[in-house]
Design a protein around this motif. Structure first.
Motif, mmCIF file in Angstrom:
data_model
loop_
_atom_site.group_PDB
_atom_site.id
_atom_site.type_symbol
_atom_site.label_atom_id
_atom_site.label_comp_id
_atom_site.label_asym_id
_atom_site.label_seq_id
_atom_site.Cartn_x
_atom_site.Cartn_y
_atom_site.Cartn_z
ATOM 1 N N PHE A 144 0.827 -1.193 0.000
ATOM 2 C CA PHE A 144 0.000 0.000 0.000
ATOM 3 C C PHE A 144 0.870 1.256 0.000
ATOM 4 O O PHE A 144 0.634 2.201 -0.762
ATOM 5 N N PHE A 145 1.910 1.264 0.846
ATOM 6 C CA PHE A 145 2.782 2.437 0.912
ATOM 7 C C PHE A 145 3.545 2.627 -0.399
ATOM 8 O O PHE A 145 3.798 3.752 -0.826
ATOM 9 N N SER A 146 3.894 1.527 -1.038
ATOM 10 C CA SER A 146 4.676 1.646 -2.279
ATOM 11 C C SER A 146 3.829 2.230 -3.405
ATOM 12 O O SER A 146 4.307 3.030 -4.200
ATOM 13 N N MET A 148 1.381 4.229 -2.954
ATOM 14 C CA MET A 148 1.121 5.618 -2.600
ATOM 15 C C MET A 148 2.362 6.487 -2.823
ATOM 16 O O MET A 148 2.335 7.683 -2.585
#
Lengths: 151, 120
Positions: A144-146, A148
């Protein structure tokens, strides 16, 4: 029909993600074991007096094991979130400098329990970080962070 | 200018001084690193020195510290000037750690020499 296609694609993407995340989690688990083995070797080294005959052999084995754990270092961008990655780098340097520096190669060195303890402390931090990274992989947090654009 | 550590020195450098082994940090610093740095600084070679570590199996921390940390401590070199001309090259993923450890060591040595920095 369109909803079927979308559903198929979404399902395929999810299965692909899960396969990759599982593989990454397995990689982290294996490296956890590598770090534990490395820590045990290094601790034993510092808890014993220098023995001329076998010392170079022990040091070579430790270096070989360190080269093995160093491989994960090159993949940390793929497997860890930024904060975990930075802490991992810090503790990798600490164990390298404290555990394999100083009198590591010195002939006639004395046993050094303080360094042995330091080794265990540093590796405990590394193992903790790898467990966090594994959790982030399995829960999808890192993915998810990647996407984003963070890390 | 290029220093191929494995070819010109040894693929398995370890130890600080001669008593620790033949291929030690002090020997590397005195016989290879310092002469090249002095030459580059003297000639004003803008390309600097590329330290190629690709053939090395692994480094010991004590080797790196003696070889590179000793630039200022033992040789009296201007570490910031030396740092500017040094580049580390590696293409193998397994050596990225040692590259970064070496760069960290040079940065720490540079920071230690600044008047306002903390002492080690």
């Amino acid at each position: 029909m369109l909803s079927l296609v979308i559903g198929f694609v979404a399902g395929w993407l999810a299965s692909r993600y899960w396969a990759i995340a599982s593989e990454n989690a397995s990689t982290l688990t294996e490296h956890l074991a590598d770090w534990d083995n490395f820590a045990d070797l290094l601790t034993a080294y510092w808890l014993n007096e220098y023995e001329h005959v076998t010392e170079q052999k022990k040091a070579a084995e430790i270096r070989a094991r360190h080269a093995r754990v160093a491989i994960l270092y090159s993949r940390r961008h793929e497997l860890m979130l930024p904060t975990t990655r930075r802490e991992y780098q810090t503790f990798c340097f600490r164990i390298f400098n404290d555990g394999m520096g100083g009198q590591f190669d010195t002939a006639g060195r004395k046993a050094d329990p303080a360094t042995a303890i330091q080794v265990q402390q540093h590796v405990a931090e590394i193992v903790h970080l790898l467990r966090l990274a594994r959790r982030d992989e399995i829960t999808g947090k890192r993915f998810f962070f990647s996407i984003m654009g963070v890390g | 200018m290029r220093i191929d550590v494995a070819q010109e020195f040894h693929p398995y450098p370890s130890g600080r001084v001669d008593e620790d082994g033949e291929w030690n940090g002090r020997k590397f610093r005195k016989t290879i690193l310092v002469p090249r740095i002095r030459q580059v600084l003297r000639d004003g070679d803008e390309e600097g020195i590329i330290i190629d570590i690709d053939g090395v199996r692994s480094f010991g921390s004590s080797f790196l510290e003696e070889a590179f940390g000793g630039l200022a401590r033992e040789e009296g070199l201007d570490v910031r000037a030396a740092f500017k001309v040094l580049r580390v090259k590696e293409t193998k993923p397994s050596l990225q750690f040692y590259r970064d450890a070496l760069l960290e060591l040079l940065q720490d040595a540079t920071a230690a020499r600044k008047p306002s920095s903390k002492s080690h």
